[in-house]
Write a protein that holds these residues in place. Structure first.
Motif, PDB file in Angstrom:
ATOM      1  N   VAL A  81      92.926  29.943  64.901  1.00 42.64           N
ATOM      2  CA  VAL A  81      94.311  30.974  64.424  1.00 42.64           C
ATOM      3  C   VAL A  81      94.200  31.775  62.911  1.00 42.64           C
ATOM      4  CG1 VAL A  81      96.083  31.134  64.394  1.00 42.64           C
ATOM      5  CG2 VAL A  81      95.278  29.430  66.487  1.00 42.64           C
ATOM      6  N   HIS A  82      93.601  32.547  63.314  1.00 41.19           N
ATOM      7  CA  HIS A  82      93.888  32.870  61.504  1.00 41.19           C
ATOM      8  C   HIS A  82      94.845  33.228  61.129  1.00 41.19           C
ATOM      9  CE1 HIS A  82      89.115  32.902  61.578  1.00 41.19           C
ATOM     10  NE2 HIS A  82      89.430  34.046  63.321  1.00 41.19           N
ATOM     11  N   VAL A  83      95.194  33.102  59.926  1.00 43.41           N
ATOM     12  CA  VAL A  83      96.608  33.180  59.438  1.00 43.41           C
ATOM     13  C   VAL A  83      96.636  34.149  58.686  1.00 43.41           C
ATOM     14  CG1 VAL A  83      98.832  32.358  58.805  1.00 43.41           C
ATOM     15  CG2 VAL A  83      97.131  31.419  60.427  1.00 43.41           C
ATOM     16  N   PHE A  84      97.365  34.905  58.834  1.00 46.80           N
ATOM     17  CA  PHE A  84      97.063  36.014  57.379  1.00 46.80           C
ATOM     18  C   PHE A  84      98.458  36.112  56.594  1.00 46.80           C
ATOM     19  CE2 PHE A  84      93.637  37.402  59.909  1.00 46.80           C
ATOM     20  CZ  PHE A  84      93.032  37.492  59.247  1.00 46.80           C
ATOM     21  N   ILE A  85      98.933  36.278  55.637  1.00 42.92           N
ATOM     22  CA  ILE A  85     100.263  36.105  54.942  1.00 42.92           C
ATOM     23  C   ILE A  85     100.653  37.854  54.360  1.00 42.92           C
ATOM     24  CG2 ILE A  85     101.564  35.020  53.339  1.00 42.92           C
ATOM     25  CD1 ILE A  85     100.494  32.898  54.990  1.00 42.92           C
ATOM     26  N   LEU A  86     101.273  37.877  54.636  1.00 41.62           N
ATOM     27  CA  LEU A  86     101.757  39.997  53.926  1.00 41.62           C
ATOM     28  C   LEU A  86     102.471  38.870  53.282  1.00 41.62           C
ATOM     29  CD1 LEU A  86     102.496  41.192  57.638  1.00 41.62           C
ATOM     30  CD2 LEU A  86     100.352  40.635  56.385  1.00 41.62           C
ATOM     31  N   ASP A  87     102.238  40.038  52.174  1.00 42.46           N
ATOM     32  CA  ASP A  87     103.055  39.871  50.877  1.00 42.46           C
ATOM     33  C   ASP A  87     104.667  41.026  51.739  1.00 42.46           C
ATOM     34  OD1 ASP A  87     103.425  42.197  48.526  1.00 42.46           O
ATOM     35  OD2 ASP A  87     103.186  39.651  47.826  1.00 42.46           O
ATOM     36  N   GLN A  88     105.906  40.265  50.552  1.00 43.69           N
ATOM     37  CA  GLN A  88     106.700  40.341  50.189  1.00 43.69           C
ATOM     38  C   GLN A  88     106.823  40.587  49.022  1.00 43.69           C
ATOM     39  OE1 GLN A  88     108.611  41.134  53.321  1.00 43.69           O
ATOM     40  NE2 GLN A  88     106.586  41.006  53.887  1.00 43.69           N
TER      41      GLN A  88
ATOM     42  N   ASP B 266      91.635  22.988  49.024  1.00 48.11           N
ATOM     43  CA  ASP B 266      91.461  20.948  49.136  1.00 48.11           C
ATOM     44  C   ASP B 266      92.849  20.648  49.514  1.00 48.11           C
ATOM     45  OD1 ASP B 266      90.334  22.291  45.688  1.00 48.11           O
ATOM     46  OD2 ASP B 266      88.854  21.812  47.894  1.00 48.11           O
ATOM     47  N   VAL B 267      93.716  20.883  49.819  1.00 47.83           N
ATOM     48  CA  VAL B 267      94.599  20.246  51.600  1.00 47.83           C
ATOM     49  C   VAL B 267      94.643  20.397  52.643  1.00 47.83           C
ATOM     50  CG1 VAL B 267      96.820  20.364  50.793  1.00 47.83           C
ATOM     51  CG2 VAL B 267      96.246  20.860  48.994  1.00 47.83           C
ATOM     52  N   SER B 268      94.696  19.204  53.127  1.00 49.11           N
ATOM     53  CA  SER B 268      95.005  19.156  54.404  1.00 49.11           C
ATOM     54  C   SER B 268      96.236  20.335  54.820  1.00 49.11           C
ATOM     55  CB  SER B 268      95.347  17.854  54.591  1.00 49.11           C
ATOM     56  OG  SER B 268      95.371  17.876  56.265  1.00 49.11           O
ATOM     57  N   VAL B 269      95.083  20.611  55.892  1.00 47.26           N
ATOM     58  CA  VAL B 269      95.463  21.329  56.608  1.00 47.26           C
ATOM     59  C   VAL B 269      97.318  21.129  57.256  1.00 47.26           C
ATOM     60  CG1 VAL B 269      94.640  21.750  58.766  1.00 47.26           C
ATOM     61  CG2 VAL B 269      95.434  24.311  57.835  1.00 47.26           C
TER      62      VAL B 269
ATOM     63  N   LEU C 187      98.666  32.258  48.406  1.00 46.95           N
ATOM     64  CA  LEU C 187      97.625  31.671  49.097  1.00 46.95           C
ATOM     65  C   LEU C 187      98.075  32.918  50.578  1.00 46.95           C
ATOM     66  CD1 LEU C 187      96.111  29.742  51.818  1.00 46.95           C
ATOM     67  CD2 LEU C 187      98.584  29.178  52.394  1.00 46.95           C
ATOM     68  N   LYS C 188      97.081  34.002  50.715  1.00 44.39           N
ATOM     69  CA  LYS C 188      96.637  35.066  51.392  1.00 44.39           C
ATOM     70  C   LYS C 188      96.457  34.786  53.013  1.00 44.39           C
ATOM     71  CE  LYS C 188      95.761  38.150  47.495  1.00 44.39           C
ATOM     72  NZ  LYS C 188      96.318  36.275  46.588  1.00 44.39           N
ATOM     73  N   VAL C 189      94.790  34.291  52.572  1.00 43.94           N
ATOM     74  CA  VAL C 189      94.947  33.688  54.232  1.00 43.94           C
ATOM     75  C   VAL C 189      94.115  32.806  54.579  1.00 43.94           C
ATOM     76  CG1 VAL C 189      92.238  34.895  53.938  1.00 43.94           C
ATOM     77  CG2 VAL C 189      93.033  34.916  56.432  1.00 43.94           C
ATOM     78  N   PHE C 190      94.502  31.536  55.452  1.00 42.66           N
ATOM     79  CA  PHE C 190      93.855  30.746  56.236  1.00 42.66           C
ATOM     80  C   PHE C 190      94.018  30.410  57.558  1.00 42.66           C
ATOM     81  CE2 PHE C 190      98.168  29.590  55.807  1.00 42.66           C
ATOM     82  CZ  PHE C 190      98.688  29.099  57.072  1.00 42.66           C
ATOM     83  N   GLN C 191      93.010  29.180  57.710  1.00 39.13           N
ATOM     84  CA  GLN C 191      92.522  29.738  59.405  1.00 39.13           C
ATOM     85  C   GLN C 191      92.904  27.999  59.954  1.00 39.13           C
ATOM     86  OE1 GLN C 191      88.570  30.653  59.915  1.00 39.13           O
ATOM     87  NE2 GLN C 191      87.462  28.351  59.745  1.00 39.13           N
TER      88      GLN C 191
END
Length: 880
Positions: free
Chosen positions: A552-559, A502-505, A529-533
């Motif tokens: 573009v699929h962006v995958f967030i990797l956990d730290q 619900d927030v603009s990319v 947020l784990k993944v967005f496109q």
């Protein structure tokens, strides 16, 4: 006289050419014809060309109207301001057309955009601008005294280049009793003066007679020319040589070789001896061109070819042959040899570009005119008939118009991406035997049309990004290419608006419109947020522009960025000491309490283990590694202290390891209520000083509130007044609830209109509707603080950096170190680290400083110049 003979036969050919031209004229619609006298002054108006062609004055310049003469000489030009055809050079009708009855100059009018060709003709009328002239102003005649009365002697004819009524009309002779003047018309309608003997001559009385011959034309006023005739009266050689014919006609091939015998005229003399011996020669008035081209045998009279003939230069020759005897006085006879040159196909056709080829759009329809072409051949008859052909492998064809004029037009589809330029070979072939041909290459450029959209290297991209990265760092770069050219191939990249939670990319990332590099707007949190496109659009600069999208699929990797959090005991979770009770009668394995913790990370980073770090008596208690249960190792003895203190360490399995501790206080007693009551009594025992401090706090809070309210009212009134007059900003909060809520992610956006005018602070939870607040300054107060006002647009982090770069102060010593009492701060540097305090700043050391008031609320305090900068790891705050 030699020029007269030459032009006579030349204009016969010209007349035939004009006859065929006028036959062709009747098939051409819309030709324009003007008539002017010769010798007009330069700049004289011939006619209104623009009006006659139906053109406006503006079209003369816009469509590049120009006039081309088929003769090669530019006698006319167009006055672009008036649209009039004017005289550009001196026009001598006699030089152009000789004595032809009609003198017409054909002109081609070329108009571009679109290409058009008009044919106009200008008739040149004769004026009486030439006087009759004799080849020689003085002539000598030798007449024997025994000549009979009535005998005639041919005199030199005068020449008048004018025609019609302005041409040569008559001759007069000065008064003399022995001679009179008669005229004789010869072949071709030409008049020749003859001297007639009126009385017998007597040499002994008068050996020399001087006469004045005058030639008159028919102009108004009359023009004249004179020749002085001297007559020597000779003694008896009373027979002159006589030719078999007065005129001989010969046809000679243009390719005849030098030395070829042309003709052998014969002459006889009735006298005997030297008076009957004849010598042949060319006449005294024979032009040099005849001497150059022909030779005559003085004994036999045989005429041979000496030079090389050229039909295109001279089509016929008139040769005056003289036969003289050797008597005294000499007698002579004359004849004329007329030689017609037969044309041979010895000239290849010539291809002429009437208009230079224009670049053609690749979407041009069939029939689009590219260039105008004409063909010329100096030969005559079939040898001068020319046809044009193109190579078959090109999408062009020739469209005939008139009189060997063609239009080069398109007849097929064009594709610049396949072929950007054509070299069109045009072949011109005449109808001679054998035929001659010539070729000409015409380069035609194909201009680009935006008919190809940009193409990404792949339709979708996968990007793997570690969480907690630095805001403003590059995430990924996309690339697209365009087959078009120039502006049509220039690609700009943008991110299509979409929603992520619900927030603009655009609140998460932005893209460099020039190179397709995608940058982060904030530090990503895997736990939120784990993944967005992202939908990236590549658009070219054509008109209309074309675009292509890629995902573009962006995958967030956990730290491992979260330490374990204690949720039980509840008191320990709140940060206070956890109190537990147990009976002294507890046996080994007795469950005292259980510590429970959770880790917001995932995977190995969320695996939790428990460990007893410190204890009053380590032999008494143990902690389960995986469950966190605190149990007794053995039974409680009387010697054990009644109060036991345990420090339990909680670790995750990440790298680096994150940990937390919890302190548990255990009371061992038989009666469980007494210690608790004692503790509660100590906690709730009031202090006499507490009430007094509370009163002071209430009074301070009330004072601050009143002062803040008055300040707010003054600022509101001032801003309202300024907004009505100068348009400077004031505070307009319409969403007070959002402002009061500190649990919002704030982002900064700088908007510019020339100099810095305002900075935006964007607020909003990751899962809520995005909201932004704009901070504006008065145009006269560049150093003013920020004021949060109405909602605005999203952030462009790149603009923040670039504009603040230009707003740095010149000296760093205007800043003092930030007090530790200020809220938590953070700074971002766009260039290399700033120099030591006291040295001048550079544009590459721009700093963006943000003050954090809570984990989810922040305000940027940078204005122009910045109020806070980072020097050598320290934050400095402007002192005024």
């Amino acid at each position: 006289m030699r020029n007269i003979r030459k032009s006579k036969y030349y204009w016969r050919w010209q007349s035939l050419w004009w006859y065929h031209f006028f036959l062709l004229w009747s098939t051409i619609h819309g030709q324009t014809r003007y008539s002017i006298p010769e010798e007009l002054k330069r700049g004289s108006v011939v006619g209104n060309l623009a009006k006659d062609l139906g053109l406006g004055l503006s079209e003369i310049f816009d469509r590049k109207l120009r006039v081309a003469s088929e003769t090669g000489e530019q006698y006319f030009s167009v006055d672009a301001g008036k649209g009039e055809l004017v005289v550009n050079d001196r026009i001598d009708r006699e030089a152009l057309c000789g004595q032809s009855p009609s003198c017409v100059l054909p002109l081609q009018v070329v108009i571009e955009d679109p290409l058009q060709l008009h044919r106009i003709e200008v008739e040149i009328r004769d004026i009486n601008d030439n006087s009759p002239t004799f080849l020689s102003n003085v002539s000598l005649l030798k007449i024997p005294e025994l000549v009979l009365v009535g005998s005639r002697f041919a005199l030199e004819s005068a020449v008048d280049p004018d025609i019609g009524s302005n041409s040569l009309k008559s001759y007069t002779l000065s008064k003399n009793e022995c001679f009179s003047l008669k005229t004789k018309e010869i072949e071709g309608g030409k008049t020749v003066p003859e001297l007639v003997i009126e009385k017998p001559l007597d040499r002994e009385k008068k050996a020399v007679h001087k006469l004045l011959l005058t030639a008159l034309d028919g102009g108004n006023p009359v023009r004249s020319g004179t020749s002085q005739i001297t007559i020597n009266v000779l003694d008896a050689n009373d027979n002159f040589p006589v030719f078999e014919k007065n005129n001989y006609k010969v046809a000679l091939d243009e390719k005849s070789k030098p030395g070829a015998v042309i003709i052998k005229p014969k002459a006889t003399d009735a006298d005997e001896g030297l008076n009957g011996e004849i010598e042949f020669s060319f006449g005294s008035r024979t032009p040099d061109s005849v001497f150059t081209m022909f030779d005559i045998n003085p004994l036999s009279g045989e005429i041979t070819l000496k030079g090389e003939l050229d039909y295109e230069t001279t089509k016929s020759y008139d040769i005056d042959v003289t036969a003289k005897d050797k008597g005294s006085p000499e007698m002579e006879g004359h004849c004329v040899v007329h030689i017609d040159i037969i044309d041979v196909n010895d000239n290849a056709p010539d291809i002429v570009l009437t208009s230079q080829p224009k670049p053609v759009r690749e979407d041009a329809p069939s029939g689009t005119v590219v260039a105008l072409i004409s063909a010329r051949d100096l030969d005559s008859g079939d040898n001068g008939k020319v046809t044009l052909q193109l190579t078959k492998s090109t999408p062009f064809t020739l469209k005939p118009s008139f009189s060997n004029n063609y239009a080069l037009v398109t007849n097929g589809a064009l594709d610049r991406e396949s072929i950007s330029q054509y070299n069109i070979e045009v072949t011109a072939t005449d109808a001679g035997s054998p035929p001659l041909s010539s070729k000409k290459n015409i380069p035609v450029s194909i201009t680009d049309v935006n008919d190809n959209p940009p193409v990404f290297t792949q339709p979708s991209y996968n990007v793997y990004l570690k969480e907690n990265g630095v805001a403003g760092s590059i995430l990924f770069s996309v690339s697209a290419s365009d087959l078009d050219f120039g502006e049509n191939a220039k690609i700009s990249y943008s991110i299509l608006d979409s929603k992520v939670q619900d927030v603009s990319v655009s609140s998460y990332v932005y893209i460099n419109s020039d190179n397709g590099s995608i940058y982060s707007m904030l530090s990503f949190d895997y736990e939120k947020l784990k993944v967005f496109q992202i939908q990236v659009q590549a658009k070219d600069q054509g008109s209309p522009s074309l675009s292509t999208n890629a995902t573009v699929h962006v995958f967030i990797l956990d730290q491992n960025d979260n330490a374990p959090a204690v949720i039980y005991p509840s008191s320990a979770a709140l940060g206070s000491l956890s109190h537990q009770r147990m009976p002294r009668s507890a046996k080994a394995g007795h469950l005292v309490t259980k510590v429970t913790a959770v880790d917001a990370d995932s995977g190995h980073n969320a695996w939790i283990s428990y460990k007893l770090a410190e204890a009053t008596d380590a032999s008494l208690f143990t902690v389960n590694l995986y469950t966190g249960e605190v149990r007794t190792k053995r039974a409680v003895s009387e010697q054990d202290d009644s109060s036991q203190r345990l420090l339990i360490e909680i670790k995750d399995d990440g790298e680096p390891v994150q940990s937390a501790t919890v302190t548990v206080s255990i009371l061992m007693e038989d009666a469980l209520h007494e210690p608790i009551l004692d503790i509660r009594h100590k906690v709730t025992e009031p202090s006499k000083k507490t009430g007094r401090i509370t009163l002071y706090l209430i009074l301070s809070l009330a004072s601050v509130s009143v002062l803040s309210l008055v300040t707010f009212l003054i600022l509101a009134v001032k801003c309202i007044r300024n907004s009505r007059s100068s348009g400077s900003c004031c505070m307009r909060r319409t969403d007070c609830d959002d402002y009061k809520n500190p649990n919002r992610n704030l982002q900064i956006q700088l908007n510019t209109d020339g100099p810095i005018k305002y900075v935006e602070v964007l607020g909003g939870d990751m899962l809520s509707q995005s909201q932004s607040f704009r901070s504006c300054m008065s145009p006269m107060s560049e150093y003013s603080d920020f004021t949060l006002i109405k909602p605005s647009s999203t952030t462009d982090f790149k603009e923040v950096i670039s504009v603040l770069d230009a707003s740095l102060p010149d000296k760093a010593n205007d800043y003092s170190f930030i007090s530790p009492s200020l809220p938590k701060y953070n700074c971002f540097c766009t260039g290399s680290e700033a120099p030591e305090t006291g040295e001048s700043f550079r544009g590459t050391n721009t700093l963006i400083c943000v003050l954090f008031f809570s984990p989810k609320a922040a305000v940027m305090i940078t204005s122009k110049p910045p109020k806070a900068v980072c020097l050598n790891g320290n934050v400095y705050y402007r002192s005024w």
